[in-house]
Design a protein around this motif. Sequence first.
Motif, PDB file in Angstrom:
ATOM      1  N   ASN A   1       2.105   1.580   3.791  1.00  0.00           N
ATOM      2  CA  ASN A   1       1.243   2.767   3.841  1.00  0.00           C
ATOM      3  C   ASN A   1       1.970   4.105   3.755  1.00  0.00           C
ATOM      4  O   ASN A   1       1.374   5.139   4.028  1.00  0.00           O
TER       5      ASN A   1
ATOM      6  N   ASN B   1       0.798  -1.237   0.000  1.00  0.00           N
ATOM      7  CA  ASN B   1       0.000   0.000   0.000  1.00  0.00           C
ATOM      8  C   ASN B   1       0.830   1.286   0.000  1.00  0.00           C
ATOM      9  O   ASN B   1       0.344   2.338   0.414  1.00  0.00           O
ATOM     10  N   VAL B   2       2.048   1.221  -0.466  1.00  0.00           N
ATOM     11  CA  VAL B   2       2.893   2.417  -0.595  1.00  0.00           C
ATOM     12  C   VAL B   2       2.530   3.129  -1.891  1.00  0.00           C
ATOM     13  O   VAL B   2       2.240   2.484  -2.900  1.00  0.00           O
ATOM     14  N   VAL B   3       2.569   4.462  -1.867  1.00  0.00           N
ATOM     15  CA  VAL B   3       2.341   5.251  -3.082  1.00  0.00           C
ATOM     16  C   VAL B   3       3.619   6.018  -3.393  1.00  0.00           C
ATOM     17  O   VAL B   3       4.124   6.762  -2.547  1.00  0.00           O
TER      18      VAL B   3
ATOM     19  N   HIS C   1       5.624  11.837  -2.122  1.00  0.00           N
ATOM     20  CA  HIS C   1       5.013  12.795  -3.046  1.00  0.00           C
ATOM     21  C   HIS C   1       5.940  13.162  -4.200  1.00  0.00           C
ATOM     22  O   HIS C   1       7.153  12.957  -4.141  1.00  0.00           O
TER      23      HIS C   1
ATOM     24  N   GLU D   1       4.743   8.653  -6.125  1.00  0.00           N
ATOM     25  CA  GLU D   1       4.189   9.486  -7.180  1.00  0.00           C
ATOM     26  C   GLU D   1       5.176   9.732  -8.318  1.00  0.00           C
ATOM     27  O   GLU D   1       6.369   9.481  -8.199  1.00  0.00           O
TER      28      GLU D   1
ATOM     29  N   VAL E   1       3.639   7.337   1.839  1.00  0.00           N
ATOM     30  CA  VAL E   1       3.345   8.080   0.612  1.00  0.00           C
ATOM     31  C   VAL E   1       4.545   8.958   0.299  1.00  0.00           C
ATOM     32  O   VAL E   1       4.976   9.753   1.133  1.00  0.00           O
TER      33      VAL E   1
ATOM     34  N   ASP F   1       3.344   4.429   7.522  1.00  0.00           N
ATOM     35  CA  ASP F   1       2.403   5.553   7.584  1.00  0.00           C
ATOM     36  C   ASP F   1       3.066   6.935   7.526  1.00  0.00           C
ATOM     37  O   ASP F   1       2.492   7.914   7.991  1.00  0.00           O
TER      38      ASP F   1
ATOM     39  N   THR G   1       4.552  10.252   5.443  1.00  0.00           N
ATOM     40  CA  THR G   1       4.375  10.979   4.192  1.00  0.00           C
ATOM     41  C   THR G   1       5.611  11.824   3.956  1.00  0.00           C
ATOM     42  O   THR G   1       5.996  12.624   4.815  1.00  0.00           O
TER      43      THR G   1
ATOM     44  N   CYS H   1       9.313  10.846  -8.650  1.00  0.00           N
ATOM     45  CA  CYS H   1      10.088  10.397  -7.488  1.00  0.00           C
ATOM     46  C   CYS H   1      11.190   9.443  -7.928  1.00  0.00           C
ATOM     47  O   CYS H   1      11.030   8.687  -8.876  1.00  0.00           O
TER      48      CYS H   1
END
Length: 75
Positions: A48, A31-33, A52, A35, A50, A65, A67, A38
């Motif tokens: 989890n 569940n890592v994002v 950016h 973008e 993120v 978790d 960001t 990057c």
Amino acid sequence: YIAGEAVVERSLIGEGALIYGEVRNSVIGPNVVIEKGCVVQNSIIMRNAVIHEGAKIDKSIIAEDVTIGKNAVLG
């Protein structure tokens, strides 16, 4: 999901991750994002997180978790 424009080399990608940027020699948790724009290399990104747009991460361990802000540089 690994986008068509994404680059993934010598890495492990967890279930549910969304990869739009570059990942090299890294472990990406579930569940890592990551973008567009990057670059993640030689790193471990826990579940989890993120990352950016425009962030550059090298030789880092990112906790669950977390960001990482736009255009941040770590490592």
